[in-house]
Enzyme design. Structure first.
Site, mmCIF file in Angstrom:
data_model
loop_
_atom_site.group_PDB
_atom_site.id
_atom_site.type_symbol
_atom_site.label_atom_id
_atom_site.label_comp_id
_atom_site.label_asym_id
_atom_site.label_seq_id
_atom_site.Cartn_x
_atom_site.Cartn_y
_atom_site.Cartn_z
ATOM 1 C CG HIS A 101 -2.050 -0.951 1.120
ATOM 2 N ND1 HIS A 101 -2.903 -0.992 0.041
ATOM 3 C CD2 HIS A 101 -2.482 -1.900 1.974
ATOM 4 C CE1 HIS A 101 -3.820 -1.934 0.248
ATOM 5 N NE2 HIS A 101 -3.583 -2.506 1.410
ATOM 6 C CB CYS A 160 -2.006 2.815 -5.397
ATOM 7 S SG CYS A 160 -3.006 1.333 -5.541
#
Length: 193
Positions: A101, A160
């Site tokens: 993440h 991301c």
């Protein structure tokens, strides 16, 4: 007016708690994962960090220039990535893809530069050093990571993008590609995961 202030204060506290929950959980989990990693190495087995875990430690990743160390888990599903970066592809003598993440474990990738190093330790306690060769942004709507085009001994770190976005799950990915370095201290063999 007093009820409104109490409601506003309560809502603010609740939002703050939700905002801090994920980073807190990630931090505490890494401590439990460190223990499971040590047990995995000593017993050469898959030790789950807590009884109900559906993942286990497979490697230790270090970013020396940034002073960052973390345990890598098996799998790229949400349960794994909530607690640490996950191995989503390869590692057995082939290219290795790790995902994490952008707002917890892989938030440091934004500071990695070409030429920086990373180190991976496998379950046999062997370390392999890598050098960052490239960083790029990929739009997952139009491009996927072709594992057949990767060098067999390369490592990709994927998260991301952008790092400061409020929109979770957008289509952009930040990709760091690293290649192994021969090192007399570690030997010239690539440690497989």
């Amino acid at each position: 007016m007093t009820r409104f202030l109490i409601l506003l204060t309560s809502s603010s506290v609740l939002l703050l708690m939700f905002g801090l929950w994920i980073p807190f959980k990630a931090l505490v989990a890494q401590e439990l994962l460190e223990r499971a990693w040590a047990e995995s190495q000593s017993g050469q087995s898959e030790e789950r960090p807590w009884p109900w875990a559906d993942t286990w430690p497979v490697a230790k990743l270090e970013l020396p220039e940034l002073g960052v160390s973390m345990i890598v888990l098996e799998g790229g599903h949400g349960e794994s990535l909530a607690f640490g970066p996950g191995r989503v592809f390869g590692g057995e003598g082939g290219a290795l893809i790790l995902a994490g993440h952008r707002d917890t474990h892989f938030r440091h990738l934004q500071n990695l530069q070409k030429g920086y190093h990373l180190r991976l330790q496998n379950q046999n306690q062997q370390w392999q050093r890598y050098q960052v060769m490239d960083t790029r942004i990929v739009d997952s709507r139009y491009e996927s990571i072709d594992t057949h085009r990767l060098a067999a001994d390369s490592v990709l770190l994927v998260t991301c993008y952008p790092f400061d976005s409020m929109d979770a799950g957008g289509p952009l990915r930040y990709v760091v590609e690293a290649r192994p370095l021969p090192d007399e201290d570690f030997g010239n063999t690539v440690a497989t995961l």
